[in-house]
Design a protein around this motif. Structure first.
Motif, PDB file in Angstrom:
ATOM      1  N   ASN A 181     -20.316  36.820 -31.809  1.00 29.94           N
ATOM      2  CA  ASN A 181     -21.257  35.773 -31.392  1.00 29.94           C
ATOM      3  C   ASN A 181     -22.237  36.237 -30.315  1.00 29.94           C
ATOM      4  O   ASN A 181     -23.137  35.491 -29.949  1.00 29.94           O
ATOM      5  CB  ASN A 181     -20.483  34.563 -30.883  1.00 29.94           C
ATOM      6  N   HIS A 182     -22.045  37.430 -29.768  1.00 28.97           N
ATOM      7  CA  HIS A 182     -22.925  37.957 -28.718  1.00 28.97           C
ATOM      8  C   HIS A 182     -23.158  36.882 -27.650  1.00 28.97           C
ATOM      9  O   HIS A 182     -24.296  36.479 -27.357  1.00 28.97           O
ATOM     10  CB  HIS A 182     -24.228  38.466 -29.323  1.00 28.97           C
ATOM     11  N   CYS A 183     -22.042  36.438 -27.100  1.00 28.40           N
ATOM     12  CA  CYS A 183     -22.009  35.256 -26.246  1.00 28.40           C
ATOM     13  C   CYS A 183     -22.849  35.419 -24.980  1.00 28.40           C
ATOM     14  O   CYS A 183     -23.073  36.529 -24.487  1.00 28.40           O
ATOM     15  CB  CYS A 183     -20.564  34.946 -25.853  1.00 28.40           C
ATOM     16  N   ALA A 184     -23.292  34.288 -24.455  1.00 26.14           N
ATOM     17  CA  ALA A 184     -24.016  34.292 -23.190  1.00 26.14           C
ATOM     18  C   ALA A 184     -23.078  34.503 -22.007  1.00 26.14           C
ATOM     19  O   ALA A 184     -23.509  34.927 -20.927  1.00 26.14           O
ATOM     20  CB  ALA A 184     -24.785  32.976 -23.015  1.00 26.14           C
ATOM     21  N   HIS A 185     -21.790  34.202 -22.193  1.00 31.14           N
ATOM     22  CA  HIS A 185     -20.776  34.386 -21.144  1.00 31.14           C
ATOM     23  C   HIS A 185     -19.574  35.094 -21.764  1.00 31.14           C
ATOM     24  O   HIS A 185     -18.481  34.530 -21.867  1.00 31.14           O
ATOM     25  CB  HIS A 185     -20.388  33.013 -20.579  1.00 31.14           C
ATOM     26  N   PRO A 186     -19.744  36.350 -22.174  1.00 29.12           N
ATOM     27  CA  PRO A 186     -18.726  37.024 -22.981  1.00 29.12           C
ATOM     28  C   PRO A 186     -17.472  37.382 -22.188  1.00 29.12           C
ATOM     29  O   PRO A 186     -17.548  38.015 -21.130  1.00 29.12           O
ATOM     30  CB  PRO A 186     -19.446  38.278 -23.481  1.00 29.12           C
ATOM     31  N   ALA A 187     -16.328  36.987 -22.708  1.00 25.83           N
ATOM     32  CA  ALA A 187     -15.056  37.312 -22.070  1.00 25.83           C
ATOM     33  C   ALA A 187     -14.731  38.790 -22.224  1.00 25.83           C
ATOM     34  O   ALA A 187     -14.070  39.382 -21.352  1.00 25.83           O
ATOM     35  CB  ALA A 187     -13.944  36.458 -22.670  1.00 25.83           C
ATOM     36  N   CYS A 188     -15.174  39.399 -23.318  1.00 27.74           N
ATOM     37  CA  CYS A 188     -14.884  40.820 -23.528  1.00 27.74           C
ATOM     38  C   CYS A 188     -15.522  41.678 -22.443  1.00 27.74           C
ATOM     39  O   CYS A 188     -14.909  42.626 -21.945  1.00 27.74           O
ATOM     40  CB  CYS A 188     -15.363  41.245 -24.917  1.00 27.74           C
ATOM     41  N   VAL A 189     -16.752  41.354 -22.071  1.00 28.01           N
ATOM     42  CA  VAL A 189     -17.458  42.111 -21.034  1.00 28.01           C
ATOM     43  C   VAL A 189     -16.754  41.953 -19.689  1.00 28.01           C
ATOM     44  O   VAL A 189     -16.547  42.924 -18.959  1.00 28.01           O
ATOM     45  CB  VAL A 189     -18.927  41.647 -20.935  1.00 28.01           C
TER      46      VAL A 189
END
Length: 483
Positions: A181-189
């Motif tokens: 999803n290339h999130c705006a608040h990515p948990a992976c990062v």
């Protein structure tokens, strides 16, 4: 206001036919190599069903995503302290059995086998160990088209009404294509101890720096969508890269390009990064509204000024104005984020399917006559199921979207048949005739250029502009010094 640009994808679930052309296109380009055999950066799941990996939506088991802790957000699984203590052990990470052990077949045996009384067969063998596999117990799309199965449908965490699977005649089904999803608040990062994952500033794509990755796999545990994979051959994390070499040249991603049903839309969204944190602290059933509030109007002069200050080019601003995703997500509000309650603010959106309908006659259930457009109450997929999947449990949001979709169909059907449309149908759904025509074009007859608005913007050009700006600043400083 901190204006950021994001390349985004939207999916029309009403049109997905489950052909998996998108998955094969992605597999052939990006994961057709050793160590990545089990990876499906793009996959298509049958809902209701357990998905891939198995039960990925159950965060009580996998502990992915974020949780709101008062006025702060924290990773659901591991914090800084537990991260160090569990550096070499990931208790919540999916195991290989939750995906499947990748296998192939010994086709050479079909023509190399010695003469015998039986027809030779191509035995299955593990692509990891190389050993023969007498029984294959899982594979890609293992539960494909099995939404009526009590074994698979019952495992769907979104299905509140388990009684539906007890009566095959009442079951419903739709497909759910998924990418990162290339999130705006990515948990992976946020979870990566070595900071190998990062979100690109120019287009919002989340990537893994293979030179920095140490294979700790915290990213796999933290991602609630389980879209970060571990390459067992290289010892590195890998994930969907939104086909950024294509995007940088103005071409849509390969999964969208190969889509037979034309269900996918690529476009640019502008959002206010300063509002992301507050939007994610809302209750689960208010997260869709918070998500929409973060997305900015690309025609607003203040937004455009803020975007230019952050390096967003006029070319990207023009693309944001024409973005089909902005129209679907913000203007018409018919595209919704997948599991917003995970609080990663996903930047992929889904238009819910108008499921098959049934009309009741006593104890019998039969499909309504072909061509008849049903009322909302008779839709086969429970509102609660769709709300759990796409709205954080907010049934009202799902009802609003389905009401618009039904009103659009009623209006366009009447128009195509030369009949007067029911008065007030569009207005009751919050649409006007011009809006209905725009939605119809996007859903039905829009061409490639309308469904995919991707501005070409190569990273090399950005770096050249940045260096040019630094040189110009240095020259200006020397000139002032000389004066």
């Amino acid at each position: 206001m901190d204006v950021r640009a994001q390349i985004v994808m939207a999916f029309n679930l009403d049109k997905c036919i489950g052909c998996h052309a998108c998955s094969i296109a992605c597999k052939n380009i990006w994961t057709d190599r050793q160590g990545a055999e089990y990876m499906w950066w793009n996959n298509v799941e049958t809902k209701p069903g357990i998905g891939y990996p198995k039960r990925w939506e159950d965060q009580e088991e996998y502990q992915g995503g974020w949780v709101a802790d008062g006025t702060n957000l924290r990773l659901k699984g591991l914090g800084k302290g537990p991260t160090l203590l569990n550096m070499f052990y990931q208790p919540n990470m999916p195991k290989l059995d939750d995906y499947y052990e990748p296998f192939d077949f010994d086709y050479a045996n079909l023509y190399k086998a010695p003469p015998g009384s039986d027809q030779p067969v191509a035995d299955a063998f593990s692509q990891i160990s190389g050993e023969k596999m007498p029984v294959i117990q899982g594979g890609p799309n293992w539960d494909d088209d099995l939404s009526g199965s009590q074994l698979y449908a019952a495992g769907d965490v979104n299905l509140e009404e388990k009684r539906l699977i007890e009566d095959y005649g009442r079951i419903f089904m739709h497909y759910l294509p998924r990418i990162c999803n290339h999130c705006a608040h990515p948990a992976c990062v946020a979870s990566c101890p070595s900071r190998a994952l990062y979100k690109r500033g120019e287009d919002g794509i989340v990537l893994v720096d293979q030179n920095v990755c140490r294979g700790w796999r915290f990213c796999t545990s933290a991602c609630p969508y389980k879209k970060v994979y571990f390459n067992w051959a290289s010892g590195k994390a890998e994930k969907c890269i939104f086909c950024y070499p294509r995007v940088e040249t103005g071409v849509c991603s390969s999964c969208a390009h190969s889509c037979v049903g034309r269900i996918r839309y690529n476009g640019v969204l502008l959002y206010d990064a300063d509002k992301v944190g507050d939007a994610l602290l809302r209750r689960d059933d208010q997260l869709v509204e918070g998500h929409r509030g973060v997305i900015l109007d690309p025609r607003d002069p203040q937004v455009r000024e803020g975007a230019r200050k952050n390096g967003v080019s006029d070319q990207w601003l023009a693309a944001a104005e024409k973005s089909p995703v902005y129209a679907l997500v913000k203007e018409f509000g018919v595209a919704l984020p997948l599991h917003p309650e995970f609080r990663t603010m996903p930047m992929s959106f889904y238009i819910p399917a108008l499921s098959p309908v049934i009309g009741s006659a006593g104890e019998l259930f039969e499909v309504v006559e072909h061509g008849e457009i049903p009322p909302l109450e008779s839709l086969r997929a429970p509102i609660g199921f769709l709300a759990s999947l796409l709205a954080g449990g907010n049934r009202e949001v799902i009802t609003q979207v389905l009401t618009k979709l039904i009103a659009l169909r009623i209006h366009m059907r009447a128009k195509s048949l030369g009949r007067p449309a029911p008065t007030g149908a569009l207005q009751a759904a919050g649409l006007d005739e011009a809006g209905a025509e725009r939605l119809y074009r996007l859903f039905a007859v829009g061409g490639y250029g309308e469904r995919h608005v991707v501005p070409p913007r190569q990273r090399e050009e950005l770096e050249a502009e940045r260096r040019k700006g630094e040189r110009g600043f240095g020259i200006l400083r020397k000139t002032r010094r000389g004066k």
